[in-house]
Design a protein around this motif. Structure first.
Motif, PDB file in Angstrom:
ATOM      1  N   UNK A  54       0.756  -1.333  -0.089  1.00 48.41           N
ATOM      2  CA  UNK A  54       0.191   0.029  -0.040  1.00 48.41           C
ATOM      3  C   UNK A  54       0.855   1.343   0.116  1.00 48.41           C
ATOM      4  N   UNK A  55       1.982   1.407   0.919  1.00 50.23           N
ATOM      5  CA  UNK A  55       2.766   2.471   0.979  1.00 50.23           C
ATOM      6  C   UNK A  55       3.568   2.461  -0.420  1.00 50.23           C
ATOM      7  N   UNK A  56       4.018   1.430  -0.958  1.00 48.36           N
ATOM      8  CA  UNK A  56       4.717   1.328  -2.529  1.00 48.36           C
ATOM      9  C   UNK A  56       3.835   1.809  -3.333  1.00 48.36           C
ATOM     10  N   UNK A  57       2.636   1.611  -3.407  1.00 47.73           N
ATOM     11  CA  UNK A  57       1.723   2.261  -4.481  1.00 47.73           C
ATOM     12  C   UNK A  57       1.308   3.597  -4.227  1.00 47.73           C
ATOM     13  N   UNK A  58       1.263   4.113  -2.850  1.00 43.79           N
ATOM     14  CA  UNK A  58       1.020   5.485  -2.714  1.00 43.79           C
ATOM     15  C   UNK A  58       2.205   6.251  -3.052  1.00 43.79           C
ATOM     16  N   UNK A  59       3.390   5.972  -2.740  1.00 45.96           N
ATOM     17  CA  UNK A  59       4.664   6.396  -3.022  1.00 45.96           C
ATOM     18  C   UNK A  59       4.766   6.729  -4.510  1.00 45.96           C
ATOM     19  N   UNK A  60       4.736   5.407  -5.325  1.00 47.05           N
ATOM     20  CA  UNK A  60       4.713   5.624  -6.867  1.00 47.05           C
ATOM     21  C   UNK A  60       3.741   6.402  -7.331  1.00 47.05           C
ATOM     22  N   UNK A  61       2.499   6.453  -6.821  1.00 47.56           N
ATOM     23  CA  UNK A  61       1.612   7.404  -7.661  1.00 47.56           C
ATOM     24  C   UNK A  61       1.973   8.724  -7.213  1.00 47.56           C
ATOM     25  N   UNK A  62       2.532   9.194  -6.006  1.00 51.73           N
ATOM     26  CA  UNK A  62       2.890  10.512  -5.733  1.00 51.73           C
ATOM     27  C   UNK A  62       4.210  10.903  -6.794  1.00 51.73           C
ATOM     28  N   UNK A  63       5.209  10.037  -6.779  1.00 49.95           N
ATOM     29  CA  UNK A  63       6.348  10.379  -7.712  1.00 49.95           C
ATOM     30  C   UNK A  63       5.885  10.527  -9.051  1.00 49.95           C
ATOM     31  N   UNK A  64       4.873   9.911  -9.544  1.00 51.28           N
ATOM     32  CA  UNK A  64       4.355  10.093 -10.992  1.00 51.28           C
ATOM     33  C   UNK A  64       3.613  11.661 -11.149  1.00 51.28           C
ATOM     34  N   UNK A  65       2.786  11.728 -10.076  1.00 49.86           N
ATOM     35  CA  UNK A  65       1.997  12.949 -10.139  1.00 49.86           C
ATOM     36  C   UNK A  65       3.064  14.070  -9.941  1.00 49.86           C
ATOM     37  N   UNK A  66       4.294  14.186  -9.231  1.00 46.29           N
ATOM     38  CA  UNK A  66       5.081  15.066  -9.030  1.00 46.29           C
ATOM     39  C   UNK A  66       6.182  15.277 -10.241  1.00 46.29           C
ATOM     40  N   UNK A  67       5.999  14.353 -11.243  1.00 44.80           N
ATOM     41  CA  UNK A  67       6.834  14.435 -12.460  1.00 44.80           C
ATOM     42  C   UNK A  67       8.328  13.887 -12.193  1.00 44.80           C
ATOM     43  N   UNK A  68       8.538  13.032 -11.481  1.00 44.04           N
ATOM     44  CA  UNK A  68       9.560  12.586 -11.365  1.00 44.04           C
ATOM     45  C   UNK A  68      10.093  11.989 -12.730  1.00 44.04           C
ATOM     46  N   UNK A  69      11.553  11.833 -12.904  1.00 47.25           N
ATOM     47  CA  UNK A  69      12.021  11.361 -14.088  1.00 47.25           C
ATOM     48  C   UNK A  69      11.865   9.840 -14.366  1.00 47.25           C
ATOM     49  N   UNK A  70      11.622   9.367 -15.372  1.00 48.96           N
ATOM     50  CA  UNK A  70      11.218   7.863 -15.632  1.00 48.96           C
ATOM     51  C   UNK A  70      12.525   6.947 -15.013  1.00 48.96           C
ATOM     52  N   UNK A  71      13.664   7.449 -14.682  1.00 48.36           N
ATOM     53  CA  UNK A  71      14.749   7.026 -13.926  1.00 48.36           C
ATOM     54  C   UNK A  71      14.680   6.440 -12.635  1.00 48.36           C
ATOM     55  N   UNK A  72      13.568   7.247 -11.952  1.00 52.68           N
ATOM     56  CA  UNK A  72      13.379   7.234 -10.525  1.00 52.68           C
ATOM     57  C   UNK A  72      12.997   5.744 -10.335  1.00 52.68           C
ATOM     58  N   UNK A  73      13.586   5.242  -9.180  1.00 53.15           N
ATOM     59  CA  UNK A  73      13.269   3.918  -8.681  1.00 53.15           C
ATOM     60  C   UNK A  73      12.948   4.052  -7.144  1.00 53.15           C
ATOM     61  N   UNK A  74      12.052   3.044  -6.919  1.00 52.80           N
ATOM     62  CA  UNK A  74      11.655   2.796  -5.593  1.00 52.80           C
ATOM     63  C   UNK A  74      12.181   1.395  -5.251  1.00 52.80           C
ATOM     64  N   UNK A  75      12.922   1.294  -3.899  1.00 53.51           N
ATOM     65  CA  UNK A  75      13.670   0.187  -3.580  1.00 53.51           C
ATOM     66  C   UNK A  75      12.775  -0.118  -2.207  1.00 53.51           C
TER      67      UNK A  75
END
Length: 85
Positions: A54-75
């Protein structure tokens, strides 16, 4: 459990302090930003009973909305996942 965000640069018009505050809002009471270093933001999940997906999905959605570069990764758990995967 910790989640790491690996990035090369912050989105335009965003300061690191803005990102930290917004991520803390996204995680609400389930976690918080706990540190980092150049190119990495560390998040700590507070409640071990909450599914980290759930946290991973929420953080991933935030990073997409904030327009982080496609090279950004979540570990999480030693595995890196692209934010647009």
């Amino acid at each position: 459990m910790e989640i790491y965000i690996h990035y090369h640069e912050l989105p335009q018009d965003k300061e690191l302090a803005d990102i930290v505050g917004e991520l803390n809002d996204v995680l609400e009471e389930g976690g918080r930003v706990c540190g980092g270093e150049q190119g990495r933001i560390d998040l700590d999940l507070e409640d071990e009973k909450v599914n980290p997906k759930f946290a991973q999905i929420a953080v991933k959605a935030y990073l997409q909305r904030a327009a982080f570069a496609p090279t950004t990764k979540i570990e999480i758990g030693g595995m890196e996942i692209g934010i647009y995967e």
